[in-house]
Design a protein around this motif. Structure first.
Motif, PDB file in Angstrom:
ATOM      1  N   ALA A  26     -13.129   0.595  -1.990  1.00 27.19           N
ATOM      2  CA  ALA A  26     -12.544   0.231  -0.693  1.00 27.19           C
ATOM      3  C   ALA A  26     -13.106  -1.137  -0.304  1.00 27.19           C
ATOM      4  O   ALA A  26     -14.046  -1.639  -0.932  1.00 27.19           O
ATOM      5  CB  ALA A  26     -12.895   1.261   0.381  1.00 27.19           C
TER       6      ALA A  26
ATOM      7  N   CYS B 227     -12.497  -4.061  -3.468  1.00 26.30           N
ATOM      8  CA  CYS B 227     -11.093  -4.180  -3.890  1.00 26.30           C
ATOM      9  C   CYS B 227     -10.658  -5.633  -3.858  1.00 26.30           C
ATOM     10  O   CYS B 227      -9.997  -6.114  -4.784  1.00 26.30           O
ATOM     11  CB  CYS B 227     -10.199  -3.341  -2.974  1.00 26.30           C
ATOM     12  SG  CYS B 227     -10.648  -1.598  -2.975  1.00 26.30           S
TER      13      CYS B 227
ATOM     14  N   GLN C 106      -8.271  -0.888  -7.436  1.00 24.50           N
ATOM     15  CA  GLN C 106      -7.361  -0.239  -6.495  1.00 24.50           C
ATOM     16  C   GLN C 106      -8.116   0.637  -5.490  1.00 24.50           C
ATOM     17  O   GLN C 106      -9.007   1.402  -5.889  1.00 24.50           O
ATOM     18  CB  GLN C 106      -6.350   0.624  -7.250  1.00 24.50           C
ATOM     19  CG  GLN C 106      -5.158   0.944  -6.385  1.00 24.50           C
ATOM     20  CD  GLN C 106      -4.196   1.900  -7.071  1.00 24.50           C
ATOM     21  OE1 GLN C 106      -4.337   2.217  -8.254  1.00 24.50           O
ATOM     22  NE2 GLN C 106      -3.213   2.354  -6.315  1.00 24.50           N
ATOM     23  N   GLU C 107      -7.743   0.520  -4.206  1.00 23.43           N
ATOM     24  CA  GLU C 107      -8.399   1.325  -3.170  1.00 23.43           C
ATOM     25  C   GLU C 107      -8.261   2.810  -3.498  1.00 23.43           C
ATOM     26  O   GLU C 107      -7.187   3.267  -3.899  1.00 23.43           O
ATOM     27  CB  GLU C 107      -7.803   1.052  -1.782  1.00 23.43           C
ATOM     28  CG  GLU C 107      -8.581   1.811  -0.702  1.00 23.43           C
ATOM     29  CD  GLU C 107      -8.068   1.620   0.715  1.00 23.43           C
ATOM     30  OE1 GLU C 107      -8.699   0.871   1.463  1.00 23.43           O
ATOM     31  OE2 GLU C 107      -7.044   2.237   1.071  1.00 23.43           O
TER      32      GLU C 107
ATOM     33  N   ASP D 205     -13.280   1.534   9.796  1.00 22.34           N
ATOM     34  CA  ASP D 205     -12.006   0.938   9.355  1.00 22.34           C
ATOM     35  C   ASP D 205     -10.906   1.231  10.385  1.00 22.34           C
ATOM     36  O   ASP D 205      -9.931   0.482  10.478  1.00 22.34           O
ATOM     37  CB  ASP D 205     -11.587   1.446   7.968  1.00 22.34           C
ATOM     38  CG  ASP D 205     -12.164   0.587   6.839  1.00 22.34           C
ATOM     39  OD1 ASP D 205     -12.668  -0.528   7.141  1.00 22.34           O
ATOM     40  OD2 ASP D 205     -12.119   1.017   5.679  1.00 22.34           O
TER      41      ASP D 205
END
Ligand code: TMP
Ligand code: ASP
Length: 236
Positions: A98, A102, A108-109, A212
């Motif tokens: 994440a 990335c 890829q997340e 986030d």
């Protein structure tokens, strides 16, 4: 214990002197920030939620043998901590991809990372907390080789303790950041552990339950922090 003058005001917490030379009071404010202070806001209840969340996690870590600066809760938004000389290096472990990983490496997340990665960042907002390595830290005097080794071992230990704890609450500990300091030359965990400094996803839906939500304007930031706490058994 008497609370004296404010010594340091960070983006979300303030540190106060006390009449005891070995202790500080840490105050969790409602302020929140992201992107090295470029995005700021005030969120109701945040100080209280993070203070109690941090107390819960620090107690779990202490029980598991990780030395921490946390002593006790003093009020809804304050706790007593040992007075540390902070090491300006942030330690990050990642269990799932994440954030900056990335962006930097094109991973890829959401990809599971095994074994977990360990990264160092220089704590300097004006430089955007750049990634550094052991050689930088040693050469520029931010941490010694022995301290780096201990920080690395303790960060992996924290991961071993917290991953199953969050898993029991139906969450994935995606990544987290720790800061360490020296108490009379002993290296111990400082700062805080809260949803501000880690990523947590619902294990089933992978819904984001951490800062986030603020960084990406997903809404209900503190409601999710409280939900994380409730799943672990934190009493707010
Ligand atoms: P990153 O993906 O932005 O590098 O962040 C990795 C993890 O560390 C994430 O949970 C956020 C946390 N972190 C902070 O809390 N403060 C920081 O200054 C940095 C660099 C990371
Ligand atoms: N902790 C840093 C800040 O508050 C980085 C981040 O969380 O995005 O600005």
């Amino acid at each position: 214990m008497q609370k004296l003058e404010e010594l340091y005001k960070g983006k979300a917490k303030s540190v106060y002197a006390t009449d005891d030379a070995d202790h500080f009071i840490m105050h969790f404010r409602n302020d929140t920030s992201a992107f090295d202070g470029k995005k700021l806001a005030q969120l109701d209840r945040k100080g209280m939620v993070n203070n109690k969340f941090n107390a819960f996690i620090m107690a779990k870590l202490q029980e598991a043998g990780v030395p921490t600066h946390f002593e006790k809760l003093l009020s809804d938004t304050e706790c007593l901590v040992k007075k540390l000389k902070m090491i300006p290096v942030e330690c990050v472990i990642r269990n799932y991809a994440a954030g900056s990983l990335c962006r930097r490496l094109g991973i890829q997340e959401g990809r599971h990372i095994s074994p977990p990665t360990f990264e160092l960042f220089l704590k300097d907002d004006s430089l955007g907390d750049p990634m550094i390595n052991d050689s930088h830290a040693e050469t520029f005097g931010w941490a010694t080789k022995a301290q780096l080794q201990q920080m690395r071992e303790l960060t992996y230990k924290v991961n071993e303790v917290l991953q199953p704890l969050f898993e029991q609450g139906g969450m994935l500990l995606v990544d987290f950041k720790l800061e360490f300091g020296l108490f009379h030359d002993q290296l111990i965990l400082g700062d805080e552990f809260s949803p501000d400094g880690c990523r947590l996803w619902d294990a089933e839906t992978r819904e984001k339950m951490d800062k986030d939500r603020f960084r990406q304007d997903l809404g209900n930031v503190i409601e999710f922090y409280e939900e994380v706490g409730k799943r672990l058994g934190v009493v707010f």
